[in-house]
Design a protein around this motif. Structure first.
Motif, short mmCIF file in Angstrom:
data_model
loop_
_atom_site.label_atom_id
_atom_site.label_comp_id
_atom_site.label_asym_id
_atom_site.label_seq_id
_atom_site.Cartn_x
_atom_site.Cartn_y
_atom_site.Cartn_z
N GLN A 42 1.50 -1.43 6.44
CA GLN A 42 0.14 -0.99 6.09
C GLN A 42 0.18 0.14 5.08
OE1 GLN A 42 -2.69 -2.37 6.83
NE2 GLN A 42 -1.83 -3.92 8.18
N LYS A 43 1.10 1.10 5.28
CA LYS A 43 1.23 2.22 4.33
C LYS A 43 1.63 1.71 2.95
CE LYS A 43 2.48 5.76 7.68
NZ LYS A 43 3.57 6.64 8.17
N GLN A 49 -2.12 -0.84 -3.37
CA GLN A 49 -3.51 -1.04 -3.77
C GLN A 49 -4.02 0.15 -4.56
OE1 GLN A 49 -5.60 -1.97 -0.19
NE2 GLN A 49 -5.07 -4.14 -0.29
N GLU A 50 -3.61 1.36 -4.17
CA GLU A 50 -4.01 2.55 -4.92
C GLU A 50 -3.37 2.57 -6.30
OE1 GLU A 50 -2.88 5.78 -2.45
OE2 GLU A 50 -4.57 5.55 -1.08
N LYS A 54 -2.91 -5.41 -6.75
CA LYS A 54 -2.14 -6.43 -6.06
C LYS A 54 -0.69 -5.98 -5.91
CE LYS A 54 -4.99 -10.16 -7.72
NZ LYS A 54 -5.04 -11.41 -8.44
N ASN A 55 -0.05 -6.47 -4.84
CA ASN A 55 1.35 -6.12 -4.65
C ASN A 55 2.25 -7.09 -5.41
OD1 ASN A 55 1.59 -8.43 -3.09
ND2 ASN A 55 1.33 -7.35 -1.16
#
Length: 130
Positions: A42-43, A49-50, A54-55
């Motif tokens: 989650q982190k 996202q910040e 997208k990852n």
């Protein structure tokens, strides 16, 4: 598996609570069972996202999908140039004949190269056009 056969026969091919997933499944929304790994995930997702939205895995998946679509369109275009209907399913014999035709063309080009009628660059150009 015999136990599944019993379930299928009991419900006559219909499973009572089965919900099809559809085409697009967001694999990044599936949580880890391990709480430590899930909080770390989650982190990481929040940081990504910040940073840009997208990852990396999502970007790779989109690029792979775009490349596959491009190759499919290219293959369809080549088939249409040869005068074929790309939507029509070709039989085994027709595919074999096509492969033999391609091989014969390659052999003719190689023979021209050996005799000095074309250059190696011309040979590569002709083979890449296929």
């Amino acid at each position: 598996m015999p136990e599944l056969q019993d379930v299928l026969q009991k419900h006559k091919g219909k499973l009572p609570r089965f919900q099809p997933a559809g085409r697009e499944v967001d694999i990044f929304a599936i949580p880890y069972r391990d709480k430590v790994r899930e909080t770390a995930r989650q982190k990481r997702l929040l940081q990504e996202q910040e940073a840009g939205g997208k990852n990396a895995k999502q970007l790779q998946a989109e690029q792979k999908k775009a490349e596959k679509e491009r190759k499919l369109q290219e293959r369809r275009q080549k088939a249409m140039e040869k005068g074929r209907n790309p939507d029509k399913k070709r039989g085994r014999n027709a595919r074999i004949v096509d492969e033999w035709d391609d091989l014969a063309k390659e052999e003719r080009l190689y023979k021209k190269l050996r005799k000095g009628k074309i250059t190696k660059e011309d040979l590569e150009k002709e083979l890449n056009e296929e």
